[in-house]
Scaffold this motif. Structure first.
Motif, PDB file in Angstrom:
ATOM      1  N   ALA A  54      15.707 -42.154  10.743  1.00  0.00           N
ATOM      2  CA  ALA A  54      14.501 -41.493  10.243  1.00  0.00           C
ATOM      3  C   ALA A  54      14.834 -40.683   8.998  1.00  0.00           C
ATOM      4  N   LYS A  55      15.954 -39.966   9.040  1.00  0.00           N
ATOM      5  CA  LYS A  55      16.315 -39.131   7.903  1.00  0.00           C
ATOM      6  C   LYS A  55      16.554 -39.980   6.655  1.00  0.00           C
ATOM      7  N   ALA A  56      17.271 -41.093   6.833  1.00  0.00           N
ATOM      8  CA  ALA A  56      17.528 -41.987   5.695  1.00  0.00           C
ATOM      9  C   ALA A  56      16.216 -42.481   5.110  1.00  0.00           C
ATOM     10  N   SER A  57      15.295 -42.805   5.996  1.00  0.00           N
ATOM     11  CA  SER A  57      14.012 -43.332   5.548  1.00  0.00           C
ATOM     12  C   SER A  57      13.200 -42.242   4.826  1.00  0.00           C
ATOM     13  N   VAL A  58      13.272 -41.000   5.329  1.00  0.00           N
ATOM     14  CA  VAL A  58      12.523 -39.915   4.687  1.00  0.00           C
ATOM     15  C   VAL A  58      13.123 -39.585   3.310  1.00  0.00           C
ATOM     16  N   ILE A  59      14.449 -39.685   3.194  1.00  0.00           N
ATOM     17  CA  ILE A  59      15.073 -39.478   1.882  1.00  0.00           C
ATOM     18  C   ILE A  59      14.507 -40.493   0.879  1.00  0.00           C
ATOM     19  N   GLU A  60      14.389 -41.729   1.329  1.00  0.00           N
ATOM     20  CA  GLU A  60      13.832 -42.769   0.447  1.00  0.00           C
ATOM     21  C   GLU A  60      12.381 -42.430   0.065  1.00  0.00           C
ATOM     22  N   MET A  61      11.617 -41.949   1.048  1.00  0.00           N
ATOM     23  CA  MET A  61      10.219 -41.558   0.767  1.00  0.00           C
ATOM     24  C   MET A  61      10.160 -40.458  -0.293  1.00  0.00           C
ATOM     25  N   CYS A  62      11.076 -39.477  -0.161  1.00  0.00           N
ATOM     26  CA  CYS A  62      11.096 -38.366  -1.113  1.00  0.00           C
ATOM     27  C   CYS A  62      11.402 -38.874  -2.514  1.00  0.00           C
ATOM     28  N   GLU A  63      12.403 -39.755  -2.610  1.00  0.00           N
ATOM     29  CA  GLU A  63      12.809 -40.255  -3.918  1.00  0.00           C
ATOM     30  C   GLU A  63      11.713 -41.113  -4.542  1.00  0.00           C
ATOM     31  N   LYS A  64      10.987 -41.856  -3.693  1.00  0.00           N
ATOM     32  CA  LYS A  64       9.991 -42.797  -4.215  1.00  0.00           C
ATOM     33  C   LYS A  64       8.623 -42.186  -4.434  1.00  0.00           C
ATOM     34  N   LEU A  65       8.241 -41.239  -3.575  1.00  0.00           N
ATOM     35  CA  LEU A  65       6.848 -40.784  -3.627  1.00  0.00           C
ATOM     36  C   LEU A  65       6.669 -39.271  -3.504  1.00  0.00           C
ATOM     37  N   LEU A  66       7.333 -38.654  -2.524  1.00  0.00           N
ATOM     38  CA  LEU A  66       6.932 -37.295  -2.148  1.00  0.00           C
ATOM     39  C   LEU A  66       7.336 -36.232  -3.161  1.00  0.00           C
ATOM     40  N   ALA A  67       8.545 -36.367  -3.718  1.00  0.00           N
ATOM     41  CA  ALA A  67       9.021 -35.329  -4.637  1.00  0.00           C
ATOM     42  C   ALA A  67       9.163 -35.878  -6.052  1.00  0.00           C
ATOM     43  N   ASN A  68       8.960 -35.021  -7.004  1.00  0.00           N
ATOM     44  CA  ASN A  68       9.278 -35.363  -8.393  1.00  0.00           C
ATOM     45  C   ASN A  68      10.686 -34.818  -8.629  1.00  0.00           C
ATOM     46  N   THR A  69      11.661 -35.688  -8.477  1.00  0.00           N
ATOM     47  CA  THR A  69      13.052 -35.199  -8.439  1.00  0.00           C
ATOM     48  C   THR A  69      13.559 -34.685  -9.785  1.00  0.00           C
ATOM     49  N   ILE A  71      12.001 -32.272 -11.409  1.00  0.00           N
ATOM     50  CA  ILE A  71      11.778 -30.825 -11.362  1.00  0.00           C
ATOM     51  C   ILE A  71      11.774 -30.241  -9.946  1.00  0.00           C
ATOM     52  N   GLU A  72      11.770 -31.106  -8.926  1.00  0.00           N
ATOM     53  CA  GLU A  72      11.682 -30.593  -7.558  1.00  0.00           C
ATOM     54  C   GLU A  72      12.902 -30.981  -6.720  1.00  0.00           C
ATOM     55  N   SER A  73      13.264 -30.111  -5.799  1.00  0.00           N
ATOM     56  CA  SER A  73      14.296 -30.458  -4.826  1.00  0.00           C
ATOM     57  C   SER A  73      13.638 -30.502  -3.447  1.00  0.00           C
ATOM     58  N   TYR A  74      14.280 -31.210  -2.520  1.00  0.00           N
ATOM     59  CA  TYR A  74      13.676 -31.314  -1.192  1.00  0.00           C
ATOM     60  C   TYR A  74      14.728 -31.120  -0.108  1.00  0.00           C
ATOM     61  N   LYS A  75      14.239 -30.750   1.066  1.00  0.00           N
ATOM     62  CA  LYS A  75      15.081 -30.494   2.236  1.00  0.00           C
ATOM     63  C   LYS A  75      14.366 -31.113   3.420  1.00  0.00           C
ATOM     64  N   ILE A  76      15.115 -31.835   4.255  1.00  0.00           N
ATOM     65  CA  ILE A  76      14.479 -32.577   5.351  1.00  0.00           C
ATOM     66  C   ILE A  76      14.981 -32.067   6.698  1.00  0.00           C
ATOM     67  N   ASP A  77      14.062 -31.747   7.593  1.00  0.00           N
ATOM     68  CA  ASP A  77      14.417 -31.421   8.978  1.00  0.00           C
ATOM     69  C   ASP A  77      13.774 -32.448   9.895  1.00  0.00           C
ATOM     70  N   ILE A  78      14.610 -33.010  10.777  1.00  0.00           N
ATOM     71  CA  ILE A  78      14.069 -33.966  11.742  1.00  0.00           C
ATOM     72  C   ILE A  78      13.961 -33.275  13.096  1.00  0.00           C
ATOM     73  N   GLU A  79      12.779 -33.341  13.707  1.00  0.00           N
ATOM     74  CA  GLU A  79      12.599 -32.734  15.033  1.00  0.00           C
ATOM     75  C   GLU A  79      12.291 -33.821  16.052  1.00  0.00           C
ATOM     76  N   ALA A  80      12.869 -33.687  17.230  1.00  0.00           N
ATOM     77  CA  ALA A  80      12.644 -34.722  18.254  1.00  0.00           C
ATOM     78  C   ALA A  80      11.200 -34.696  18.740  1.00  0.00           C
TER      79      ALA A  80
END
Lengths: 80, 80
Positions: A54-69, A71-80
């Motif tokens: 899930a984390k790997a997939s969310v990193i890809e989402m951030c790079e592709k869509l969620l964040a403008n890398t 100017i923006e940085s992101y941090k991911i927390d995975i909760e069960a």
């Protein structure tokens, strides 16, 4: 499973929203506030139980869509 | 001292931004995402060392300016 993505402007990038907040709070009498920065949080509901995947997939989402890398940085927390 | 304010839409309130994110992720092939909600985070730099007092003051800021308490809920973390 839930993924919480925190997205914020990188240090040094001008944050007009944060400035407006700090100034408005000052105008309202909250003189203890010396600065403010605004970021966003995206909460994703996800299928599956593999946190690593899930984390790997969310990193890809951030790079592709969620964040403008640029100017923006992101941090991911995975909760069960 | 730092105050981190998390502001999100209350459950049941329509979240068009979150929906747009979920749909876009689906369009990009991330079929594991079943839903998304977007909120914001405001990071405040504050004078003083009294965490209790800071929290009370940030609650007042949320009620007066930062959150629209009709549709949004907020959560405050104070960091030394």
């Amino acid at each position: 499973m839930k993924a919480i993505v925190h997205i914020g402007l990188k240090p040094g990038v001008l944050d007009p929203q944060g400035r407006a907040i700090a100034r408005s709070l000052g105008d309202l009498g909250f003189s203890e506030v010396t600065g403010a920065r605004q970021g966003k949080v995206i909460e994703l509901d996800m299928k599956g139980n593999d946190a690593e995947k899930a984390k790997a997939s969310v990193i890809e989402m951030c790079e592709k869509l969620l964040a403008n890398t640029v100017i923006e940085s992101y941090k991911i927390d995975i909760e069960a």
